[in-house]
Scaffold this motif. Structure first.
Motif, PDB file in Angstrom:
ATOM      1  N   ASP A 167      35.713  48.346  34.825  1.00 42.22           N
ATOM      2  CA  ASP A 167      36.650  48.005  33.676  1.00 42.22           C
ATOM      3  C   ASP A 167      36.163  47.956  32.193  1.00 42.22           C
ATOM      4  O   ASP A 167      36.984  48.462  31.471  1.00 42.22           O
ATOM      5  CB  ASP A 167      37.221  46.605  33.761  1.00 42.22           C
ATOM      6  CG  ASP A 167      38.727  46.046  33.878  1.00 42.22           C
ATOM      7  OD1 ASP A 167      39.414  47.274  33.613  1.00 42.22           O
ATOM      8  OD2 ASP A 167      39.147  45.058  33.819  1.00 42.22           O
ATOM      9  N   LEU A 194      33.325  45.650  39.614  1.00 44.14           N
ATOM     10  CA  LEU A 194      34.601  45.632  38.904  1.00 44.14           C
ATOM     11  C   LEU A 194      34.568  45.599  37.426  1.00 44.14           C
ATOM     12  O   LEU A 194      35.256  46.143  36.794  1.00 44.14           O
ATOM     13  CB  LEU A 194      35.370  44.756  39.652  1.00 44.14           C
ATOM     14  CG  LEU A 194      35.681  45.056  41.098  1.00 44.14           C
ATOM     15  CD1 LEU A 194      36.140  43.807  41.914  1.00 44.14           C
ATOM     16  CD2 LEU A 194      36.600  46.258  41.212  1.00 44.14           C
ATOM     17  N   MET A 195      33.688  44.736  36.926  1.00 44.16           N
ATOM     18  CA  MET A 195      33.650  44.475  35.584  1.00 44.16           C
ATOM     19  C   MET A 195      32.925  45.564  34.847  1.00 44.16           C
ATOM     20  O   MET A 195      33.911  45.955  34.019  1.00 44.16           O
ATOM     21  CB  MET A 195      32.862  43.091  35.237  1.00 44.16           C
ATOM     22  CG  MET A 195      32.871  42.773  33.686  1.00 44.16           C
ATOM     23  SD  MET A 195      31.465  41.418  33.553  1.00 44.16           S
ATOM     24  CE  MET A 195      29.986  42.255  33.855  1.00 44.16           C
ATOM     25  N   SER A 241      38.790  38.166  44.279  1.00 41.37           N
ATOM     26  CA  SER A 241      40.108  38.143  44.480  1.00 41.37           C
ATOM     27  C   SER A 241      40.672  36.862  44.579  1.00 41.37           C
ATOM     28  O   SER A 241      42.148  36.718  44.221  1.00 41.37           O
ATOM     29  CB  SER A 241      39.997  38.758  46.097  1.00 41.37           C
ATOM     30  OG  SER A 241      39.731  40.137  46.265  1.00 41.37           O
ATOM     31  N   VAL A 296      41.631  36.444  41.134  1.00 41.09           N
ATOM     32  CA  VAL A 296      42.881  37.454  40.606  1.00 41.09           C
ATOM     33  C   VAL A 296      44.203  37.061  41.187  1.00 41.09           C
ATOM     34  O   VAL A 296      45.280  36.797  40.681  1.00 41.09           O
ATOM     35  CB  VAL A 296      42.523  38.822  40.972  1.00 41.09           C
ATOM     36  CG1 VAL A 296      43.888  39.595  40.880  1.00 41.09           C
ATOM     37  CG2 VAL A 296      41.282  39.379  40.261  1.00 41.09           C
ATOM     38  N   PRO A 328      32.402  38.101  35.109  1.00 38.39           N
ATOM     39  CA  PRO A 328      32.622  38.838  36.329  1.00 38.39           C
ATOM     40  C   PRO A 328      33.479  37.968  36.975  1.00 38.39           C
ATOM     41  O   PRO A 328      34.152  38.325  37.974  1.00 38.39           O
ATOM     42  CB  PRO A 328      31.300  39.307  36.762  1.00 38.39           C
ATOM     43  CG  PRO A 328      30.214  37.956  36.432  1.00 38.39           C
ATOM     44  CD  PRO A 328      30.932  37.965  34.921  1.00 38.39           C
ATOM     45  N   ARG A 359      36.249  36.800  36.821  1.00 37.09           N
ATOM     46  CA  ARG A 359      37.604  36.917  36.609  1.00 37.09           C
ATOM     47  C   ARG A 359      38.104  38.070  37.713  1.00 37.09           C
ATOM     48  O   ARG A 359      39.119  38.407  37.823  1.00 37.09           O
ATOM     49  CB  ARG A 359      37.911  37.612  35.313  1.00 37.09           C
ATOM     50  CG  ARG A 359      37.863  36.408  34.024  1.00 37.09           C
ATOM     51  CD  ARG A 359      38.852  36.939  32.929  1.00 37.09           C
ATOM     52  NE  ARG A 359      38.740  36.328  31.854  1.00 37.09           N
ATOM     53  CZ  ARG A 359      39.265  36.536  30.767  1.00 37.09           C
ATOM     54  NH1 ARG A 359      40.398  37.372  30.681  1.00 37.09           N
ATOM     55  NH2 ARG A 359      39.356  35.766  29.535  1.00 37.09           N
ATOM     56  N   TYR A 360      37.200  38.887  37.997  1.00 37.29           N
ATOM     57  CA  TYR A 360      37.481  40.040  39.134  1.00 37.29           C
ATOM     58  C   TYR A 360      37.275  39.570  40.497  1.00 37.29           C
ATOM     59  O   TYR A 360      37.376  40.456  41.564  1.00 37.29           O
ATOM     60  CB  TYR A 360      36.451  41.001  38.620  1.00 37.29           C
ATOM     61  CG  TYR A 360      36.596  41.618  37.412  1.00 37.29           C
ATOM     62  CD1 TYR A 360      37.536  42.674  37.349  1.00 37.29           C
ATOM     63  CD2 TYR A 360      35.728  40.879  36.350  1.00 37.29           C
ATOM     64  CE1 TYR A 360      37.796  42.994  36.034  1.00 37.29           C
ATOM     65  CE2 TYR A 360      36.246  41.780  35.138  1.00 37.29           C
ATOM     66  CZ  TYR A 360      37.274  42.719  35.016  1.00 37.29           C
ATOM     67  OH  TYR A 360      37.421  43.111  33.620  1.00 37.29           O
ATOM     68  N   ASP A 402      34.142  40.613  47.078  1.00 34.49           N
ATOM     69  CA  ASP A 402      34.424  41.344  46.135  1.00 34.49           C
ATOM     70  C   ASP A 402      33.061  41.575  45.310  1.00 34.49           C
ATOM     71  O   ASP A 402      32.312  40.802  45.130  1.00 34.49           O
ATOM     72  CB  ASP A 402      35.518  41.295  45.185  1.00 34.49           C
ATOM     73  CG  ASP A 402      36.795  40.850  45.969  1.00 34.49           C
ATOM     74  OD1 ASP A 402      37.343  41.932  46.200  1.00 34.49           O
ATOM     75  OD2 ASP A 402      37.298  39.736  46.003  1.00 34.49           O
ATOM     76  N   MET A 451      31.954  41.758  42.177  1.00 34.43           N
ATOM     77  CA  MET A 451      32.609  41.310  40.956  1.00 34.43           C
ATOM     78  C   MET A 451      31.862  42.204  39.600  1.00 34.43           C
ATOM     79  O   MET A 451      32.484  42.706  38.598  1.00 34.43           O
ATOM     80  CB  MET A 451      32.628  39.852  40.545  1.00 34.43           C
ATOM     81  CG  MET A 451      31.318  39.073  40.639  1.00 34.43           C
ATOM     82  SD  MET A 451      31.329  37.408  40.499  1.00 34.43           S
ATOM     83  CE  MET A 451      29.540  37.030  40.617  1.00 34.43           C
TER      84      MET A 451
END
Length: 330
Positions: free
Chosen positions: A287, A283-284, A128, A131, A123, A125-126, A278, A280
């Motif tokens: 996705d 968001l993961m 901000s 990114v 997670p 990777r998500y 965020d 995360m």
């Protein structure tokens, strides 16, 4: 567009509770069942979310679920991923993907043969800052990357994490993979070709490593340095950190992934950090679901998970031998 029906297998890893919360609240997902080896724990979670509890994960795999999220102990990842693939279920597997290179390759091949997607839970990777760093690197803002230095220093989780039979390794395995994945991702999925590590037990009375220092070289010549540890005391304001400094030919990018926080001072409870950045995990999970619904490859593959875990496994080999280990010697 119908939501993805997801089952949860294993509640051993604490991330399972965050993932279940997100699956039950996203419009793209619906939690349809929970399988766990501990009946009380599993039934409590199933009652909370109003879904069936399965004492046998095979019964969950035989259900209407389209996919499963696996949060068992590390040593059971391979067994559960391969069973899910045989049942035709897409998989999101908690990190580390596995505790042995051969078993990770078997997991990847089983999912390929079963025609299902295998995603590794990374997670970070998500976030901000991560990114935006990736976007800046891809635009060439700091030129060619020369070296990276990272940390993942957290509290000692205890429980099965300190049992090598179930965890496969201590802090070095637990905390290397997140940052190693980011480093490789920033470099276009570069592979580590050489690792040198010093590993020890410095902070806790446990029979497993809680500290390490890793130096590694990627196949494009970039160097990485990483401090993965369980070095944060119980009274530390948060569970840990994820930081990276990326040195390029034209500049430097510094990442403090969890710096979006408020410092809260409260009487008997002392100081803690209230993170407001965020989500995360949300968001993961979103996705993962969107990829399956749309029929496209998941963004973080099983190969990504193997690549990151292999750095940790090479580190253990290096520490045992007292010298650098190269991928060609494995």
């Amino acid at each position: 567009m119908k939501p993805l029906k997801i089952g949860m297998i294993g509640l051993s890893h604490g991330h399972a509770y965050s993932y279940m919360h997100e699956m039950s609240s996203l419009t793209e997902t619906v939690l349809v069942g929970i399988a766990d080896e501990e009946p009380v724990r599993g039934k409590d979670a199933a009652d909370k979310y109003g879904v069936p509890y399965y004492s046998d994960y095979g019964d969950l795999l035989a259900s209407e679920a389209d996919a499963v999220v696996i949060c068992s102990t590390n040593a059971r990842h391979a067994e559960l991923v391969k069973a899910a693939a045989a049942a035709g279920k897409h998989v999101l597997c908690e990190k580390p993907l596995g505790i042995d290179r051969e078993e990770m390759r078997e997991m990847i091949e089983a999912c390929r043969a079963g025609g299902v997607e295998l995603m590794t839970a990374f997670p970070c990777r998500y976030l901000s800052s991560v990114v935006q760093a990736k976007e800046a690197i891809d635009r060439g803002e700091i030129g060619d990357i020369l070296a990276m230095k990272g940390t993942n220093r957290g509290k000692m989780p205890g429980g099965w994490f300190t049992d090598r039979e179930r965890s496969g390794g201590g802090a070095v395995l637990d905390h290397t993979v997140h940052v190693a994945d980011l480093m490789s991702w920033f470099l276009g999925n570069a592979e580590a070709t050489e690792v040198y590590a010093q590993i020890g037990t410095l902070f806790h009375e446990v029979d497993i490593d809680d500290a390490g220092m890793l130096h590694f070289r990627f196949d494009n010549g970039v160097f990485g340095v990483l401090d993965p540890s369980w070095s944060r005391p119980a009274a530390f304001p948060t569970w840990g950190d994820v930081t990276l400094e990326i040195v390029g030919t034209k500049g430097v990018i510094s990442i403090d992934a969890f710096s979006q926080k408020n410092e809260v001072y409260g009487g008997q409870s002392g100081t803690h950090w209230d993170y407001w950045g965020d989500n995360m995990d949300r968001l993961m999970i979103r996705d993962f679901a969107r990829s399956i619904i749309r029929g496209i490859p998941v963004p973080i593959s099983g190969e990504d998970g193997e690549r990151a875990a292999s750095i940790a496994l090479m580190a253990y080999e290096s520490a045992a031998l007292g010298r650098p280990v190269s991928s060609g010697q494995r």
